[in-house]
Design an enzyme around this catalytic site. Structure first.
Site: not given
Length: 136
Positions: A86, A93, A95
């Site tokens: 982040g 998001h 990963h």
């Protein structure tokens, strides 16, 4: 001002999508750590993952899990890693990265100029495995 991820979600910037539903999207990283490196991003702009409402956090994790299962099958890594850092973009998001070791999660190893054909191929393989070929 919209984040870069919102601009990708809205189609203002290109993205290689492998998932889209009413709450989130999944698209390939433009600087992948490994082949198939996918970002799971809520459509709603939330800066810090601890600020996600519980239902959205659970949904993101379930989508990441579904994508990871396909990555495991398609790319056959030792494991699929999941990371929430982040720091790069102020929009949550996840990963989701096929890995063979923890070193594969080091952003210093990100590919700054991946082959577009390789990205297209990875996205197509993931979409096919997810049954989301209509996103291509």
């Amino acid at each position: 001002m919209a984040t870069i991820f919102t601009r990708i979600i809205d189609g203002e910037l290109p993205g290689r999508f492998v998932w889209r539903d009413e709450r989130c999207v999944g698209f390939l990283s433009i600087n992948p750590l490994r082949e198939g490196h996918t970002l799971v991003v809520p459509i709603e702009e939330v800066d810090h993952w601890i600020d996600l409402d519980d239902d959205l956090a659970a949904h993101l994790l379930l989508v990441a899990k579904r994508i990871a299962a396909v990555q495991q099958q398609v790319f056959q890594p030792v494991k699929v890693g999941l990371m929430i850092a982040g720091l790069e973009v102020p929009h949550v998001h996840l990963h989701v990265v096929p890995i063979d070791g923890v070193h594969d999660l080091d952003f210093a190893n990100a590919d700054p100029a991946p082959d577009p054909a390789a990205l297209d191929s990875a996205a197509e393989r993931l979409r096919e495995g997810l049954g989301t070929t209509h996103l291509g």
